[in-house]
Every structure is written in C-alpha cells, then in structure tokens.
Design a protein around this motif. Structure first.
Motif, mmCIF file in Angstrom:
data_model
loop_
_atom_site.group_PDB
_atom_site.id
_atom_site.type_symbol
_atom_site.label_atom_id
_atom_site.label_comp_id
_atom_site.label_asym_id
_atom_site.label_seq_id
_atom_site.Cartn_x
_atom_site.Cartn_y
_atom_site.Cartn_z
ATOM 1 N N LEU A 7 -10.843 14.561 -6.871
ATOM 2 C CA LEU A 7 -10.255 13.934 -5.683
ATOM 3 C C LEU A 7 -8.749 13.813 -5.912
ATOM 4 C CD1 LEU A 7 -12.717 11.080 -4.601
ATOM 5 C CD2 LEU A 7 -11.961 12.995 -3.207
ATOM 6 N N ARG A 8 -7.982 14.559 -5.095
ATOM 7 C CA ARG A 8 -6.525 14.558 -5.236
ATOM 8 C C ARG A 8 -5.893 13.928 -3.997
ATOM 9 N NH1 ARG A 8 -2.933 17.611 -8.204
ATOM 10 N NH2 ARG A 8 -4.535 19.142 -8.789
ATOM 11 N N LEU A 9 -4.865 13.086 -4.229
ATOM 12 C CA LEU A 9 -4.113 12.509 -3.126
ATOM 13 C C LEU A 9 -2.908 13.394 -2.842
ATOM 14 C CD1 LEU A 9 -3.899 9.956 -1.255
ATOM 15 C CD2 LEU A 9 -2.223 9.096 -2.900
ATOM 16 N N ARG A 10 -2.857 13.887 -1.600
ATOM 17 C CA ARG A 10 -1.720 14.739 -1.215
ATOM 18 C C ARG A 10 -1.319 14.381 0.218
ATOM 19 N NH1 ARG A 10 -0.963 19.742 -3.777
ATOM 20 N NH2 ARG A 10 -3.218 20.078 -3.895
ATOM 21 N N ARG A 21 -11.612 4.547 -9.993
ATOM 22 C CA ARG A 21 -11.257 3.162 -9.676
ATOM 23 C C ARG A 21 -9.959 3.068 -8.862
ATOM 24 N NH1 ARG A 21 -14.308 -1.643 -10.537
ATOM 25 N NH2 ARG A 21 -12.886 -3.387 -10.369
ATOM 26 N N LEU A 22 -8.996 3.890 -9.182
ATOM 27 C CA LEU A 22 -7.728 3.822 -8.439
ATOM 28 C C LEU A 22 -7.948 4.179 -6.976
ATOM 29 C CD1 LEU A 22 -4.696 3.450 -8.289
ATOM 30 C CD2 LEU A 22 -4.415 5.819 -9.036
ATOM 31 N N LEU A 48 0.375 4.708 -16.317
ATOM 32 C CA LEU A 48 0.592 6.085 -16.778
ATOM 33 C C LEU A 48 1.365 6.888 -15.741
ATOM 34 C CD1 LEU A 48 -2.846 6.830 -18.467
ATOM 35 C CD2 LEU A 48 -0.611 7.202 -19.539
ATOM 36 N N LEU A 49 1.038 6.677 -14.473
ATOM 37 C CA LEU A 49 1.744 7.402 -13.411
ATOM 38 C C LEU A 49 3.209 6.976 -13.330
ATOM 39 C CD1 LEU A 49 -0.987 7.397 -10.616
ATOM 40 C CD2 LEU A 49 -0.128 9.381 -11.886
ATOM 41 N N MET A 50 3.479 5.696 -13.633
ATOM 42 C CA MET A 50 4.881 5.248 -13.629
ATOM 43 C C MET A 50 5.644 5.819 -14.818
ATOM 44 S SD MET A 50 4.873 1.276 -12.298
ATOM 45 C CE MET A 50 3.550 0.685 -13.348
ATOM 46 N N LYS A 51 4.994 5.854 -15.995
ATOM 47 C CA LYS A 51 5.665 6.336 -17.209
ATOM 48 C C LYS A 51 5.796 7.860 -17.223
ATOM 49 C CE LYS A 51 3.932 2.594 -20.174
ATOM 50 N NZ LYS A 51 3.034 2.262 -21.316
ATOM 51 N N ALA A 52 4.734 8.532 -16.798
ATOM 52 C CA ALA A 52 4.707 9.995 -16.862
ATOM 53 C C ALA A 52 3.931 10.511 -15.657
ATOM 54 C CB ALA A 52 4.063 10.464 -18.165
ATOM 55 N N PRO A 53 4.588 10.703 -14.506
ATOM 56 C CA PRO A 53 3.906 11.073 -13.270
ATOM 57 C C PRO A 53 3.060 12.338 -13.386
ATOM 58 C CG PRO A 53 6.182 10.443 -12.834
ATOM 59 C CD PRO A 53 6.036 10.526 -14.310
ATOM 60 N N MET A 113 0.829 -1.210 0.000
ATOM 61 C CA MET A 113 0.000 0.000 0.000
ATOM 62 C C MET A 113 0.863 1.261 0.000
ATOM 63 S SD MET A 113 -2.990 1.282 -0.121
ATOM 64 C CE MET A 113 -4.112 -0.046 0.322
ATOM 65 N N SER A 114 2.023 1.208 0.682
ATOM 66 C CA SER A 114 2.889 2.388 0.723
ATOM 67 C C SER A 114 3.400 2.727 -0.677
ATOM 68 C CB SER A 114 4.066 2.159 1.678
ATOM 69 O OG SER A 114 4.834 1.041 1.256
ATOM 70 N N ASP A 115 3.713 1.698 -1.490
ATOM 71 C CA ASP A 115 4.160 1.944 -2.859
ATOM 72 C C ASP A 115 3.049 2.599 -3.667
ATOM 73 O OD1 ASP A 115 6.593 0.838 -2.289
ATOM 74 O OD2 ASP A 115 6.139 -1.133 -3.139
ATOM 75 N N LEU A 116 1.822 2.164 -3.456
ATOM 76 C CA LEU A 116 0.682 2.726 -4.179
ATOM 77 C C LEU A 116 0.478 4.186 -3.782
ATOM 78 C CD1 LEU A 116 -1.639 2.210 -6.128
ATOM 79 C CD2 LEU A 116 -2.999 1.354 -4.227
ATOM 80 N N LEU A 117 0.604 4.468 -2.494
ATOM 81 C CA LEU A 117 0.481 5.855 -2.033
ATOM 82 C C LEU A 117 1.578 6.736 -2.633
ATOM 83 C CD1 LEU A 117 -0.352 5.279 1.747
ATOM 84 C CD2 LEU A 117 -1.793 6.479 0.103
ATOM 85 N N THR A 118 2.794 6.203 -2.674
ATOM 86 C CA THR A 118 3.915 6.980 -3.219
ATOM 87 C C THR A 118 3.715 7.258 -4.704
ATOM 88 O OG1 THR A 118 5.424 5.997 -1.609
ATOM 89 C CG2 THR A 118 6.403 6.993 -3.582
ATOM 90 N N LEU A 119 3.304 6.225 -5.445
ATOM 91 C CA LEU A 119 3.114 6.371 -6.891
ATOM 92 C C LEU A 119 1.980 7.341 -7.215
ATOM 93 C CD1 LEU A 119 4.076 5.364 -9.661
ATOM 94 C CD2 LEU A 119 2.465 3.472 -9.451
ATOM 95 N N SER A 120 0.940 7.345 -6.379
ATOM 96 C CA SER A 120 -0.247 8.155 -6.656
ATOM 97 C C SER A 120 -0.151 9.558 -6.071
ATOM 98 C CB SER A 120 -1.495 7.457 -6.069
ATOM 99 O OG SER A 120 -1.629 6.145 -6.545
ATOM 100 N N GLU A 121 0.877 9.855 -5.359
ATOM 101 C CA GLU A 121 1.013 11.159 -4.707
ATOM 102 C C GLU A 121 0.866 12.297 -5.722
ATOM 103 O OE1 GLU A 121 1.592 14.214 -1.984
ATOM 104 O OE2 GLU A 121 1.109 12.086 -1.654
#
Length: 494
Positions: A82-85, A34-35, A141-146, A1-9
């Motif tokens: 909805l933004r993750l910060r 969905r994410l 997409l977030l991994m390729k182009a954050p 879950m921490s990796d998902l939070l970091t990637l989606s930040e």
C-alpha cells in the motif's frame, strides 16, 4: 492530517495477506499497516481506482476496510503493498526479491533503539507501556530518512520479530518486556529494566552470545534473580544456554538448578543448590530450595502416620512451586479464591502432581513412603455423606454407593464442622494405619449431590469440579436466575 499526508507521501508499507483476511475483505492494521490505519481513521483515504479505505475498530483491533472487491486481485500468501501517492493509497501485489538491505537494517536499528528507550521511560513512570507505537517509529524514520520506505520492504511484523523484538497491540518492545504492567508494579525502575534485559538475553540466546551482562544484573538484584529463577523453572533452559552459563557465578548456578528442577531432576538440582550456597551462603532463593530438599529426608524413627502428614505438606509445597502453581491458579480462576486449599488438593491428584513428585524426589523417600504415595495416587475423589458425629470422630459413607463401606475418621477439626446428612467432597487417604483426611474438604449442598456425583465419573475433570463451586444453586422452584451464593455451603476448611 495535512502534515501527516505530506510526511508519508511516496511511502509504501507491506503486509502478507492470509486466506482468512482476504475472505473477510479486510487487512489487519495493528502492526504492518499501522501508519495507514492512523491516516485512514475517520473519513478515510481515497483508494486509487475508486472508493475509500477506512479504519474500523468493530472487531477490537484496527483493520483497513475498502470498497467491495478491493482485495480481489490478491491471492493468499502474497505480499500486499500500500503506497501513498498524491493523497491516494495505491494497492498492488509485490515480490520481495530485491529488498534494499541497508534500509531494512536501518528500520530494525531504529525500532530496537526506540524499544529500549520506551522500556526506560516505562520503568521511570513516564510512559504507560514498555513498548513504542509502530506508527510513531515509522514517522520518525520518514522524518530522518524519507527514502526509507520508498521501496517495498518486508512486512514490519516478521522483520521485527526476526530481529528479536516483540509486537503487542501496535507497539514494539524488546523480547521480555513486561507487557503485563501490573506484574512489575512493585519493582524499582532499575529492577524493571534489569528484569527485561535478562529475559531478553535468555530468550534470544544464540551460540557464542555474551551472557556476562545478564549474569551481572542477576547478581546485583536478588528480587530480579528470584523472578527469573521462577520463570526458568516454569520454562527450563535449553542445553546450549545451560552450557553457556558460567558455573563460577552463584546466580547462574541457581538458574541451572531451577531449570533441572523444572524438568523433574530434583536430585541434580539439590546438588547444584549446594554449590550455590558454598559460593553465596545467604542467597535467599537457594536457602529456601535447600530447606525444601532437606525436608524430603524424613526421620526414620518417626511412625509412618507422622511421616504421612509431613509427606502431604511436602506435596503441597511441591504443587506451589513455579512449574506447577499455574495448575492451582487455573482452578481458582474457575472457582472461588476462598476454596484455594481444597483446589490445591484437587490439583495435586487429578493432575498427578503426586506422580511427578515421586519421579523427581523418590531417591530421598523411604520404601514405605513411596508405597504410601502410590496408594494415594490410586485413591479416587469421592462424595461422602456424614452419618454420625461423636466427639473427635466422624463416620461417613460413599454417597454414590448405597450400602457401601462406612469409614470412621478421627479428626480434630471435621467433627466440629459437620452435621449428620452433610455431603463432603474429599479424598480419604491412608496414613499407614488407617483412613485420614489430609486435604480440605468441600461441603456440597445436598440438593446438588447428584450433580456432583455425575462429575466424579472416571476420569475426574478438575476444571469441571472447580467450576461447580462457582455456579450458584437455584432457589427451590426457581425457573429464572439462580439464587444463593455458591454451591458449597462453605468450605469445610482445616
């Protein structure tokens, strides 16, 4: 879950809120969000301002829930962002006036490429679905182009649909993807791909689009051609698409013919089928269609009763064509499969398939045949009581009309299947010289005779009649669950 939070930040996803969603205090999370549904599963994610956002599956589809009043500041038809910060979800309302177009294009391209990859993987048996999960593509997409989701983009659902992609249960596929996976279980992997790509080309056709690849796929697989032809008959092509199909290609001509047949223009379809066979004499779907059209031209020297039996068979064939087969299947779904022959007769008359047949094919029929068919259209479905059985004759009377006319029928099968006192649901038609039963009668339990008579009030609801035979009868004196197998006592089949 921490990796998902970091990637989606820092990522922001949007959704167009409806009045119903706001009233229920939840946001659907199958597609656009969905994410965040994946992130909020289990313990949930903190909401800026207090409380937590959680994923709920109580209604079957994933939704995001929050503390009381968490959507109070949102009006119907506003876009929610909805933004993750910092590990917290921030909710706001946004205007999409200045959307970074290049990022929206990047999103559409990525989803399109992965939808095609998902189709190939499904066809080869590597994946259970022909679509790719929405959240998987967003993460890639977030991994390729954050920066892709750094600013609010249009909600994913309308963005992808406008790009001719389909969304089902949180997955994205190309238009025409075989979401009903059982429907292609018998196809080879290459044919599954061909089928989907041809569907996509036909359903998303725009002026000037190139249909050459679709026609090539059809020409290389008669299995795919037959399926697409059936689909086109059920949903005829638009004028622009018909005009764009190359008439020098037999596969394209077959689709144009099937489209004409689906719109009730059998005479035109017959001419097109002749053209198909002149170019490709062995094309199986065209050979079958040509034989059916030829069968509409009866022998003028044959007596009318003989031609009447032939006409009834042609009516049944017409009812089973792709454009109308659903009428029979819908009745079967409400009834029992063993009663299909009788249900086909029900679909023919109560849905006026006879009238459609006349409109489409009257040019091939003789005057006495047209008159006979018109008389059949006016003949009601009735419940008949068997009065007498003698040799190859059976005498019946209208069970709903005491003292009504008696009818004696000469029939090879019925006398051996009926006894005096039986109730028989059927349509007694004229064969040009006298009464005849062409269809498959239902045998009705005498104890349910009044119930059936009530269903025969004009106009007859074929779905109610079909459902009657699925409902079990009650055992005498029973007050609990019904007993018995069904209400027919058996189908007096022919």
């Amino acid at each position: 879950m921490s990796d998902l939070l970091t990637l989606s930040e820092g990522a922001v996803l949007t959704h167009l809120a409806t009045r119903a969603e706001l009233a229920s205090g939840v946001l659907p999370a199958s597609d656009d969000l969905r994410l965040w549904a994946r992130l909020a599963d289990g313990e949930g994610v903190p909401l800026a301002g207090g409380g937590r956002i959680r994923t709920s599956l109580d209604t079957g589809e994933p939704v995001l829930t929050g503390p009381d009043g968490w959507l109070d500041g949102v009006e119907p038809e506003q876009v929610v962002a909805l933004r993750l910060r910092g590990g917290t979800l921030e909710l706001s309302v946004t205007e999409l006036d200045d959307v970074p177009a290049e990022r929206a294009v990047r999103v559409v391209q990525e989803f399109g490429e992965q939808a095609l990859d998902a189709l190939r993987a499904f066809a080869e048996g590597l994946e259970p679905s022909p679509g790719v999960p929405v959240d998987v593509v967003v993460l890639e997409l977030l991994m390729k182009a954050p920066e892709t989701f750094a600013d609010p983009l249009p909600p994913l659902s309308p963005l992808l649909r406008n790009a001719s992609l389909e969304l089902r249960d949180g997955r994205v596929g190309i238009v025409g993807a075989p979401w009903d996976t059982a429907s292609v279980a018998d196809l080879a992997p290459l044919d599954i791909i061909r089928l989907a790509l041809v569907r996509s080309a036909l359903r998303t056709y725009g002026e000037g689009a190139d249909l050459s690849k679709a026609v090539t796929y059809l020409s290389r697989s008669e299995v795919v051609l037959a399926r697409i032809a059936d689909e086109v008959e059920r949903e005829p092509l638009g004028p622009a698409l018909v005009e764009a199909l190359p008439r020098t290609e037999p596969a394209a001509l077959l689709l144009i013919a099937r489209s004409a047949e689906g719109e009730g223009r059998s005479f035109e379809a017959s001419g097109l089928i002749s053209e198909v066979l002149s170019l490709s004499p062995g094309m199986a779907p065209a050979v079958r269609d040509a034989a059916e059209y030829a069968a509409c031209r009866t022998d003028p020297g044959a007596p009318l009763p003989e031609r009447a039996a032939h006409l009834f068979r042609q009516l049944l064939t017409y009812a089973y064509r792709p454009a109308r087969h659903r009428l029979i299947e819908d009745l079967i779904a409400l009834s029992v499969r063993v009663a299909e022959p009788a249900l086909a007769d029900l679909a023919l008359f109560e849905n006026d398939v006879v009238g459609e047949f006349l409109d489409a094919r009257a040019e091939w029929l003789r005057d006495d045949e047209v008159a006979l068919l018109e008389s059949w259209r006016r003949t009601p479905l009735r419940l008949w009581k068997v009065l007498d059985v003698s040799g190859d004759e059976i005498t019946v009377a209208d069970a709903g009309d005491e003292g009504g006319e008696r009818v004696t029928l000469a029939d090879e099968l019925l006398p051996g299947q009926a006894l005096p006192g039986d109730l028989m649901l059927t349509r007694v038609l004229s064969d040009g010289t006298g009464p005849h039963v062409f269809g498959h009668p239902f045998k009705v339990d005498p104890e349910r005779g009044e119930e059936m008579l009530a269903l025969l009030a004009d106009p007859v609801d074929p779905y109610a009649v079909a459902a009657f035979f699925r409902r079990p009868r009650r055992a005498p004196g029973a007050t609990g669950a019904p007993g018995g197998v069904d209400g027919t006592g058996g189908d007096a089949g022919r």
